[in-house]
Design a protein around this motif. Structure first.
Motif, PDB file in Angstrom:
ATOM      1  N   SER A   1      -2.326   5.730   1.736  1.00 47.26           N
ATOM      2  CA  SER A   1      -3.490   5.006   1.209  1.00 47.26           C
ATOM      3  C   SER A   1      -4.553   4.778   2.284  1.00 47.26           C
ATOM      4  O   SER A   1      -5.747   4.979   2.050  1.00 47.26           O
ATOM      5  CB  SER A   1      -3.058   3.662   0.626  1.00 47.26           C
ATOM      6  OG  SER A   1      -2.206   3.836  -0.479  1.00 47.26           O
TER       7      SER A   1
ATOM      8  N   ASN B   1      -8.276  -3.775  -5.305  1.00 47.11           N
ATOM      9  CA  ASN B   1      -8.526  -2.326  -5.230  1.00 47.11           C
ATOM     10  C   ASN B   1      -9.975  -2.058  -4.827  1.00 47.11           C
ATOM     11  O   ASN B   1     -10.512  -0.990  -5.094  1.00 47.11           O
ATOM     12  CB  ASN B   1      -8.200  -1.634  -6.550  1.00 47.11           C
ATOM     13  CG  ASN B   1      -9.195  -1.952  -7.647  1.00 47.11           C
ATOM     14  OD1 ASN B   1      -9.768  -3.045  -7.686  1.00 47.11           O
ATOM     15  ND2 ASN B   1      -9.394  -1.020  -8.564  1.00 47.11           N
TER      16      ASN B   1
ATOM     17  N   VAL C   1      -8.351   6.153   2.133  1.00 38.85           N
ATOM     18  CA  VAL C   1      -9.469   5.209   2.078  1.00 38.85           C
ATOM     19  C   VAL C   1     -10.407   5.422   3.265  1.00 38.85           C
ATOM     20  O   VAL C   1     -11.635   5.458   3.108  1.00 38.85           O
ATOM     21  CB  VAL C   1      -8.935   3.757   2.051  1.00 38.85           C
ATOM     22  CG1 VAL C   1     -10.040   2.758   2.368  1.00 38.85           C
ATOM     23  CG2 VAL C   1      -8.331   3.449   0.675  1.00 38.85           C
TER      24      VAL C   1
ATOM     25  N   THR D   1     -10.717   1.888  -5.676  1.00 42.68           N
ATOM     26  CA  THR D   1      -9.633   2.870  -5.712  1.00 42.68           C
ATOM     27  C   THR D   1      -8.810   2.743  -6.997  1.00 42.68           C
ATOM     28  O   THR D   1      -8.857   1.724  -7.682  1.00 42.68           O
ATOM     29  CB  THR D   1      -8.680   2.682  -4.521  1.00 42.68           C
ATOM     30  OG1 THR D   1      -7.826   1.554  -4.762  1.00 42.68           O
ATOM     31  CG2 THR D   1      -9.439   2.476  -3.227  1.00 42.68           C
TER      32      THR D   1
ATOM     33  N   LEU E   1       0.844  -1.197   0.000  1.00 44.59           N
ATOM     34  CA  LEU E   1       0.000   0.000   0.000  1.00 44.59           C
ATOM     35  C   LEU E   1       0.878   1.245   0.000  1.00 44.59           C
ATOM     36  O   LEU E   1       1.673   1.440   0.921  1.00 44.59           O
ATOM     37  CB  LEU E   1      -0.918   0.023   1.222  1.00 44.59           C
ATOM     38  CG  LEU E   1      -1.870  -1.166   1.397  1.00 44.59           C
ATOM     39  CD1 LEU E   1      -2.788  -0.923   2.590  1.00 44.59           C
ATOM     40  CD2 LEU E   1      -2.666  -1.429   0.135  1.00 44.59           C
TER      41      LEU E   1
ATOM     42  N   ARG F   1      -7.427   7.886  -6.465  1.00 46.96           N
ATOM     43  CA  ARG F   1      -6.083   8.016  -5.910  1.00 46.96           C
ATOM     44  C   ARG F   1      -5.417   6.654  -6.001  1.00 46.96           C
ATOM     45  O   ARG F   1      -6.064   5.621  -5.823  1.00 46.96           O
ATOM     46  CB  ARG F   1      -6.159   8.463  -4.438  1.00 46.96           C
ATOM     47  CG  ARG F   1      -4.813   8.665  -3.777  1.00 46.96           C
ATOM     48  CD  ARG F   1      -4.985   8.853  -2.282  1.00 46.96           C
ATOM     49  NE  ARG F   1      -3.771   9.306  -1.617  1.00 46.96           N
ATOM     50  CZ  ARG F   1      -2.737   8.526  -1.303  1.00 46.96           C
ATOM     51  NH1 ARG F   1      -2.773   7.220  -1.582  1.00 46.96           N
ATOM     52  NH2 ARG F   1      -1.681   9.033  -0.696  1.00 46.96           N
TER      53      ARG F   1
ATOM     54  N   CYS G   1      -3.994   3.838  -4.590  1.00 45.47           N
ATOM     55  CA  CYS G   1      -3.964   3.296  -3.227  1.00 45.47           C
ATOM     56  C   CYS G   1      -3.455   1.867  -3.171  1.00 45.47           C
ATOM     57  O   CYS G   1      -3.472   1.260  -2.089  1.00 45.47           O
ATOM     58  CB  CYS G   1      -5.367   3.345  -2.616  1.00 45.47           C
ATOM     59  SG  CYS G   1      -5.946   5.009  -2.245  1.00 45.47           S
TER      60      CYS G   1
END
Length: 389
Positions: free
Chosen positions: A99, A163, A103, A117, A95, A204, A206
Protein backbone atom coordinates in the motif's frame (compact mmCIF):
# COMPACT_ATOMS: atom_id res chain seq x y z
CA UNK A 1 10.91 16.36 4.77
CA UNK A 2 9.09 13.04 4.75
CA UNK A 3 6.69 12.41 1.90
CA UNK A 4 4.03 10.91 4.13
CA UNK A 5 3.05 11.06 7.80
CA UNK A 6 0.85 8.26 9.08
CA UNK A 7 -1.36 9.49 11.92
CA UNK A 8 -2.39 6.61 14.19
CA UNK A 9 -4.73 7.50 17.10
CA UNK A 10 -4.56 4.93 19.90
CA UNK A 11 -7.19 4.19 22.52
CA UNK A 12 -8.08 0.79 23.99
CA UNK A 13 -6.71 -1.20 21.06
CA UNK A 14 -4.23 -3.52 22.77
CA UNK A 15 -5.64 -6.49 20.82
CA UNK A 16 -5.01 -4.86 17.44
CA UNK A 17 -2.28 -2.24 17.80
CA UNK A 18 0.71 -4.51 17.13
CA UNK A 19 -0.87 -5.81 13.93
CA UNK A 20 -1.50 -2.26 12.73
CA UNK A 21 2.05 -1.12 13.44
CA UNK A 22 3.57 -4.29 11.98
CA UNK A 23 1.63 -3.82 8.75
CA UNK A 24 3.26 -0.42 8.33
CA UNK A 25 6.76 -1.34 9.49
CA UNK A 26 6.83 -4.33 7.15
CA UNK A 27 6.60 -1.84 4.27
CA UNK A 28 9.51 0.24 5.56
CA UNK A 29 10.18 3.43 3.62
CA UNK A 30 12.61 6.17 4.61
CA UNK A 31 10.17 8.84 3.39
CA UNK A 32 7.35 7.73 5.72
CA UNK A 33 7.01 8.75 9.37
CA UNK A 34 4.61 7.31 11.95
CA UNK A 35 2.96 9.65 14.44
CA UNK A 36 1.09 7.57 17.02
CA UNK A 37 -1.19 9.50 19.38
CA UNK A 38 -1.81 7.89 22.76
CA UNK A 39 -5.27 9.26 23.59
CA UNK A 40 -4.86 8.57 27.33
CA UNK A 41 -5.49 4.88 26.70
CA UNK A 42 -6.18 2.95 29.90
CA UNK A 43 -5.35 -0.55 28.67
CA UNK A 44 -2.02 -2.00 27.54
CA UNK A 45 -1.80 0.17 24.42
CA UNK A 46 0.56 2.73 25.96
CA UNK A 47 3.10 0.05 26.85
CA UNK A 48 2.89 -1.41 23.35
CA UNK A 49 3.54 2.02 21.84
CA UNK A 50 6.50 2.63 24.14
CA UNK A 51 8.03 -0.70 23.18
CA UNK A 52 7.64 -0.11 19.45
CA UNK A 53 8.97 3.46 19.68
CA UNK A 54 12.07 2.20 21.49
CA UNK A 55 12.75 -0.35 18.76
CA UNK A 56 11.82 1.83 15.78
CA UNK A 57 13.15 5.42 15.70
CA UNK A 58 10.71 6.29 12.90
CA UNK A 59 7.80 6.17 15.35
CA UNK A 60 6.93 9.36 17.23
CA UNK A 61 4.54 8.97 20.17
CA UNK A 62 2.38 11.92 21.17
CA UNK A 63 0.78 11.38 24.58
CA UNK A 64 -2.39 13.27 25.52
CA UNK A 65 -3.11 14.05 29.17
CA UNK A 66 -6.74 13.04 28.90
CA UNK A 67 -8.93 11.24 26.42
CA UNK A 68 -10.24 13.63 23.79
CA UNK A 69 -11.75 11.23 21.29
CA UNK A 70 -10.80 10.18 17.80
CA UNK A 71 -11.10 13.61 16.21
CA UNK A 72 -8.93 15.35 18.80
CA UNK A 73 -6.30 12.61 18.57
CA UNK A 74 -6.15 12.91 14.80
CA UNK A 75 -5.80 16.70 15.05
CA UNK A 76 -2.97 16.31 17.57
CA UNK A 77 -1.17 13.89 15.27
CA UNK A 78 -1.54 16.17 12.26
CA UNK A 79 -0.14 19.06 14.32
CA UNK A 80 3.00 17.00 15.04
CA UNK A 81 3.40 15.70 11.48
CA UNK A 82 6.21 16.86 9.20
CA UNK A 83 5.35 15.01 5.98
CA UNK A 84 4.07 16.62 2.80
CA UNK A 85 1.00 14.41 3.12
CA UNK A 86 -0.92 13.02 6.09
CA UNK A 87 -2.85 9.76 6.22
CA UNK A 88 -5.05 8.90 9.22
CA UNK A 89 -4.90 5.17 9.96
CA UNK A 90 -7.09 3.80 12.75
CA UNK A 91 -5.13 1.58 15.12
CA UNK A 92 -7.49 -1.39 14.84
CA UNK A 93 -7.09 -1.46 11.05
CA UNK A 94 -4.03 -2.18 8.90
CA UNK A 95 -2.38 -1.44 5.56
CA UNK A 96 -2.20 -4.35 3.08
CA UNK A 97 1.20 -5.22 1.64
CA UNK A 98 2.37 -2.79 -1.01
CA UNK A 99 0.00 0.00 0.00
CA UNK A 100 2.68 2.51 0.96
CA UNK A 101 4.65 2.03 -2.25
CA UNK A 102 1.53 2.35 -4.39
CA UNK A 103 0.37 5.47 -2.54
CA UNK A 104 3.81 7.09 -2.67
CA UNK A 105 4.07 6.44 -6.42
CA UNK A 106 0.65 7.94 -7.06
CA UNK A 107 1.40 11.01 -4.94
CA UNK A 108 4.65 11.66 -6.77
CA UNK A 109 3.03 11.14 -10.16
CA UNK A 110 -0.07 13.32 -9.70
CA UNK A 111 0.82 15.81 -6.91
CA UNK A 112 -2.79 15.93 -5.67
CA UNK A 113 -4.26 17.88 -2.78
CA UNK A 114 -6.21 14.75 -1.94
CA UNK A 115 -5.71 11.12 -2.91
CA UNK A 116 -8.56 8.62 -2.46
CA UNK A 117 -7.75 4.91 -2.47
CA UNK A 118 -9.74 1.73 -2.66
CA UNK A 119 -10.26 -0.19 0.57
CA UNK A 120 -11.77 -3.38 1.96
CA UNK A 121 -14.04 -3.95 4.92
CA UNK A 122 -12.76 -7.08 6.61
CA UNK A 123 -15.03 -9.14 8.85
CA UNK A 124 -13.92 -11.31 11.78
CA UNK A 125 -14.31 -14.48 9.71
CA UNK A 126 -11.94 -13.11 7.05
CA UNK A 127 -14.61 -12.15 4.53
CA UNK A 128 -13.65 -8.97 2.72
CA UNK A 129 -15.89 -6.52 0.87
CA UNK A 130 -13.80 -4.69 -1.65
CA UNK A 131 -14.59 -1.06 -2.46
CA UNK A 132 -12.68 0.07 -5.54
CA UNK A 133 -12.86 3.73 -6.45
CA UNK A 134 -14.05 2.85 -9.95
CA UNK A 135 -17.56 3.10 -8.49
CA UNK A 136 -17.21 6.87 -8.72
CA UNK A 137 -17.51 6.78 -12.52
CA UNK A 138 -18.71 3.37 -13.75
CA UNK A 139 -17.67 2.51 -17.29
CA UNK A 140 -15.23 5.34 -17.86
CA UNK A 141 -11.75 6.42 -16.90
CA UNK A 142 -11.39 9.21 -14.39
CA UNK A 143 -8.99 12.07 -15.17
CA UNK A 144 -5.67 11.93 -13.38
CA UNK A 145 -6.68 14.93 -11.29
CA UNK A 146 -10.06 16.60 -10.99
CA UNK A 147 -12.32 18.67 -8.74
CA UNK A 148 -15.28 17.43 -6.74
CA UNK A 149 -17.61 19.55 -8.89
CA UNK A 150 -16.40 17.66 -11.98
CA UNK A 151 -16.92 14.21 -10.42
CA UNK A 152 -19.85 14.48 -7.96
CA UNK A 153 -20.01 10.68 -7.82
CA UNK A 154 -17.47 11.07 -5.02
CA UNK A 155 -20.42 11.82 -2.79
CA UNK A 156 -21.56 8.21 -3.15
CA UNK A 157 -18.30 6.87 -1.70
CA UNK A 158 -18.26 6.01 1.98
CA UNK A 159 -17.19 9.09 3.92
CA UNK A 160 -14.40 7.55 5.91
CA UNK A 161 -11.26 9.59 6.41
CA UNK A 162 -8.98 6.56 6.40
CA UNK A 163 -8.79 6.03 2.64
CA UNK A 164 -7.89 9.68 2.03
CA UNK A 165 -4.34 11.01 1.91
CA UNK A 166 -4.19 14.79 2.21
CA UNK A 167 -1.53 17.37 1.38
CA UNK A 168 -0.70 18.76 4.80
CA UNK A 169 -0.11 22.39 3.81
CA UNK A 170 -3.36 22.45 1.86
CA UNK A 171 -5.24 21.01 4.82
CA UNK A 172 -3.82 23.69 7.11
CA UNK A 173 -4.79 26.39 4.60
CA UNK A 174 -8.41 25.23 4.54
CA UNK A 175 -8.72 25.40 8.32
CA UNK A 176 -10.66 22.12 8.25
CA UNK A 177 -10.14 19.94 11.32
CA UNK A 178 -11.79 16.90 12.86
CA UNK A 179 -14.64 17.76 15.21
CA UNK A 180 -15.72 15.92 18.33
CA UNK A 181 -18.62 13.50 18.50
CA UNK A 182 -19.96 10.56 16.54
CA UNK A 183 -20.11 10.80 12.73
CA UNK A 184 -17.06 13.09 12.82
CA UNK A 185 -15.82 12.05 9.38
CA UNK A 186 -18.86 13.66 7.74
CA UNK A 187 -17.90 17.18 8.80
CA UNK A 188 -14.30 16.60 7.79
CA UNK A 189 -14.45 14.73 4.49
CA UNK A 190 -17.25 16.61 2.71
CA UNK A 191 -15.87 20.12 3.33
CA UNK A 192 -12.45 18.82 2.32
CA UNK A 193 -13.80 17.52 -0.99
CA UNK A 194 -15.30 20.94 -1.64
CA UNK A 195 -12.17 22.84 -0.60
CA UNK A 196 -9.42 21.18 -2.64
CA UNK A 197 -8.64 21.69 -6.32
CA UNK A 198 -6.66 18.57 -7.19
CA UNK A 199 -8.20 15.19 -6.37
CA UNK A 200 -6.68 11.93 -7.59
CA UNK A 201 -7.69 8.31 -7.05
CA UNK A 202 -5.77 5.09 -6.69
CA UNK A 203 -7.82 2.10 -7.76
CA UNK A 204 -6.05 -0.32 -5.46
CA UNK A 205 -7.04 -1.81 -2.12
CA UNK A 206 -4.77 0.17 0.21
CA UNK A 207 -6.68 0.00 3.48
CA UNK A 208 -8.10 -2.88 5.50
CA UNK A 209 -11.04 -1.58 7.51
CA UNK A 210 -11.75 -3.96 10.36
CA UNK A 211 -15.41 -4.62 11.13
CA UNK A 212 -16.40 -5.10 14.78
CA UNK A 213 -19.74 -6.84 15.01
CA UNK A 214 -19.83 -6.80 18.79
CA UNK A 215 -20.02 -3.43 20.48
CA UNK A 216 -19.82 -1.43 17.25
CA UNK A 217 -21.16 2.10 17.45
CA UNK A 218 -23.38 1.37 14.47
CA UNK A 219 -25.19 -1.21 16.60
CA UNK A 220 -25.33 0.80 19.81
CA UNK A 221 -28.72 2.17 20.85
CA UNK A 222 -27.99 5.67 22.09
CA UNK A 223 -29.08 9.28 21.91
CA UNK A 224 -25.58 10.01 20.69
CA UNK A 225 -26.84 9.21 17.20
CA UNK A 226 -28.46 12.66 17.36
CA UNK A 227 -24.91 13.99 16.92
CA UNK A 228 -25.27 13.31 13.22
CA UNK A 229 -27.27 16.57 13.04
CA UNK A 230 -24.39 18.57 14.52
CA UNK A 231 -21.95 17.14 12.00
CA UNK A 232 -24.20 17.91 9.05
CA UNK A 233 -24.84 21.41 10.35
CA UNK A 234 -21.07 21.92 10.33
CA UNK A 235 -20.99 20.82 6.69
CA UNK A 236 -23.59 23.41 5.71
CA UNK A 237 -21.93 26.10 7.80
CA UNK A 238 -18.84 25.47 5.69
CA UNK A 239 -20.87 25.56 2.46
CA UNK A 240 -22.49 28.84 3.51
CA UNK A 241 -19.04 30.32 4.12
CA UNK A 242 -17.79 29.24 0.66
CA UNK A 243 -20.73 29.82 -1.71
CA UNK A 244 -18.55 30.13 -4.78
CA UNK A 245 -17.21 26.61 -4.41
CA UNK A 246 -20.36 25.01 -3.08
CA UNK A 247 -23.24 26.38 -5.18
CA UNK A 248 -23.40 23.58 -7.76
CA UNK A 249 -22.76 20.85 -5.18
CA UNK A 250 -25.18 22.01 -2.51
CA UNK A 251 -28.29 20.19 -3.88
CA UNK A 252 -26.35 16.90 -4.14
CA UNK A 253 -24.93 17.26 -0.65
CA UNK A 254 -28.34 18.14 0.73
CA UNK A 255 -29.92 15.00 -0.75
CA UNK A 256 -27.18 12.86 0.67
CA UNK A 257 -27.61 14.46 4.09
CA UNK A 258 -31.30 13.56 4.28
CA UNK A 259 -30.53 10.04 3.00
CA UNK A 260 -27.90 9.66 5.73
CA UNK A 261 -30.16 10.88 8.52
CA UNK A 262 -32.84 8.42 7.42
CA UNK A 263 -30.31 5.59 7.29
CA UNK A 264 -29.50 6.21 10.93
CA UNK A 265 -33.19 6.36 11.88
CA UNK A 266 -34.06 3.22 9.92
CA UNK A 267 -31.54 1.05 11.77
CA UNK A 268 -33.24 -0.91 14.57
CA UNK A 269 -30.24 -0.64 16.91
CA UNK A 270 -29.32 3.04 16.85
CA UNK A 271 -31.90 5.66 17.83
CA UNK A 272 -33.87 4.64 20.97
CA UNK A 273 -37.40 3.71 19.98
CA UNK A 274 -38.95 6.24 22.33
CA UNK A 275 -36.90 9.05 20.74
CA UNK A 276 -37.42 8.28 17.06
CA UNK A 277 -40.25 10.77 16.59
CA UNK A 278 -38.01 13.51 18.01
CA UNK A 279 -35.19 12.37 15.72
CA UNK A 280 -37.54 12.54 12.73
CA UNK A 281 -38.52 16.06 13.78
CA UNK A 282 -34.86 17.07 13.88
CA UNK A 283 -34.44 15.71 10.34
CA UNK A 284 -37.47 17.76 9.25
CA UNK A 285 -35.95 20.90 10.80
CA UNK A 286 -32.62 20.27 9.05
CA UNK A 287 -34.50 19.71 5.79
CA UNK A 288 -36.25 23.06 5.91
CA UNK A 289 -33.20 24.92 7.17
CA UNK A 290 -31.03 23.89 4.23
CA UNK A 291 -33.32 22.80 1.37
CA UNK A 292 -32.12 24.12 -1.99
CA UNK A 293 -34.37 26.66 -3.67
CA UNK A 294 -34.35 24.80 -6.96
CA UNK A 295 -34.89 21.29 -5.64
CA UNK A 296 -32.47 18.38 -5.44
CA UNK A 297 -31.84 14.86 -6.67
CA UNK A 298 -32.87 12.14 -4.24
CA UNK A 299 -30.21 9.43 -3.82
CA UNK A 300 -31.52 5.92 -4.39
CA UNK A 301 -34.78 4.64 -5.82
CA UNK A 302 -38.43 5.72 -5.83
CA UNK A 303 -39.04 4.72 -2.24
CA UNK A 304 -36.40 7.22 -1.17
CA UNK A 305 -38.43 9.95 -2.85
CA UNK A 306 -41.42 8.95 -0.74
CA UNK A 307 -39.39 9.07 2.46
CA UNK A 308 -37.94 12.46 1.62
CA UNK A 309 -41.44 13.82 1.01
CA UNK A 310 -42.54 12.50 4.38
CA UNK A 311 -39.61 14.25 6.01
CA UNK A 312 -40.57 17.49 4.26
CA UNK A 313 -44.07 17.18 5.76
CA UNK A 314 -42.88 16.01 9.20
CA UNK A 315 -45.18 13.02 8.71
CA UNK A 316 -43.56 10.61 11.15
CA UNK A 317 -46.63 8.46 11.81
CA UNK A 318 -47.07 7.77 8.10
CA UNK A 319 -43.34 7.17 7.70
CA UNK A 320 -43.41 4.66 10.55
CA UNK A 321 -46.42 2.87 9.05
CA UNK A 322 -44.92 2.65 5.58
CA UNK A 323 -41.60 1.38 6.91
CA UNK A 324 -43.43 -1.37 8.80
CA UNK A 325 -45.43 -2.33 5.67
CA UNK A 326 -42.36 -2.35 3.45
CA UNK A 327 -40.47 -4.44 5.98
CA UNK A 328 -43.34 -6.93 6.15
CA UNK A 329 -43.49 -7.21 2.36
CA UNK A 330 -39.81 -8.05 2.30
CA UNK A 331 -40.45 -11.02 4.60
CA UNK A 332 -43.16 -12.55 2.42
CA UNK A 333 -42.18 -15.97 1.03
CA UNK A 334 -41.06 -15.95 -2.58
CA UNK A 335 -40.07 -12.29 -2.69
CA UNK A 336 -36.54 -11.97 -4.03
CA UNK A 337 -34.17 -9.74 -2.17
CA UNK A 338 -34.60 -6.18 -3.38
CA UNK A 339 -37.83 -6.99 -5.23
CA UNK A 340 -39.70 -4.13 -3.66
CA UNK A 341 -36.99 -1.65 -4.48
CA UNK A 342 -37.19 -0.24 -0.97
CA UNK A 343 -33.66 0.40 0.14
CA UNK A 344 -34.66 1.86 3.47
CA UNK A 345 -36.36 -1.34 4.61
CA UNK A 346 -34.49 -4.00 2.75
CA UNK A 347 -31.03 -4.09 4.23
CA UNK A 348 -29.68 -3.33 0.76
CA UNK A 349 -26.11 -2.19 0.50
CA UNK A 350 -25.36 1.51 0.49
CA UNK A 351 -23.85 3.39 -2.41
CA UNK A 352 -20.66 1.81 -3.61
CA UNK A 353 -21.31 -1.53 -1.86
CA UNK A 354 -19.50 -4.59 -3.18
CA UNK A 355 -20.27 -8.26 -2.63
CA UNK A 356 -18.44 -9.96 0.19
CA UNK A 357 -15.46 -11.97 -0.94
CA UNK A 358 -13.08 -14.24 0.87
CA UNK A 359 -9.38 -13.91 1.05
CA UNK A 360 -8.32 -10.99 3.23
CA UNK A 361 -7.85 -12.54 6.64
CA UNK A 362 -6.96 -10.14 9.45
CA UNK A 363 -3.29 -10.26 10.43
CA UNK A 364 -2.48 -13.05 12.84
CA UNK A 365 -1.28 -10.56 15.44
CA UNK A 366 -4.84 -9.22 15.64
CA UNK A 367 -5.89 -12.32 17.55
CA UNK A 368 -3.74 -11.37 20.49
CA UNK A 369 -5.90 -9.69 22.88
CA UNK A 370 -35.67 11.52 -9.12
CA UNK A 371 -35.72 15.48 -8.44
CA UNK A 372 -37.88 16.57 -5.55
CA UNK A 373 -39.31 20.11 -5.32
CA UNK A 374 -37.87 22.13 -2.46
CA UNK A 375 -41.35 22.48 -0.91
CA UNK A 376 -41.45 19.57 -0.56
CA UNK A 377 -36.73 -0.69 8.82
CA UNK A 378 -33.41 -2.19 8.63
CA UNK A 379 -30.64 -0.57 6.68
CA UNK A 380 -27.12 -1.51 5.74
CA UNK A 381 -25.13 -1.54 8.97
CA UNK A 382 -22.02 -0.25 7.25
CA UNK A 383 -23.44 2.23 4.74
CA UNK A 384 -21.94 5.06 6.72
CA UNK A 385 -20.17 3.38 9.65
CA UNK A 386 -16.89 4.97 8.78
CA UNK A 387 -18.36 8.36 9.53
CA UNK A 388 -18.68 7.57 13.20
CA UNK A 389 -15.62 5.55 14.07
Amino acid sequence: MALLSLIIPVFRVEKYLAACLDSVLAQHRADVEIVAVDDASDDGSSAILASYAQQHPGITVVSLDRNGGLGAARNAGIAHASGRYVWCVDSDDWLPDGSLAAVADRLEHTDPDLLITGYSRVHPDGRAEEHPVTGIAPGRQLPEVFRFADEPGLLDVLWIACNKIIKRDRLVDTGITFQSGWYEDVSFVIPLLVAVDRIAVLDRDCYAYRQHHDGAITRTVSDRHFEVFDQWQRVFTYLDAHPGRAAALRPLIFGRMIWHCLQVLGHPHRVPRSHRRRYFRRTYELYHRHRPVGGYQVPGNGSETVKHRLVAANAYSLYQTLMAVWSLRKRLPGRASGATGVSGASGAAGAGERPATAGRTPPAAAALPGTVPARGGAVDDEAEEGAIR
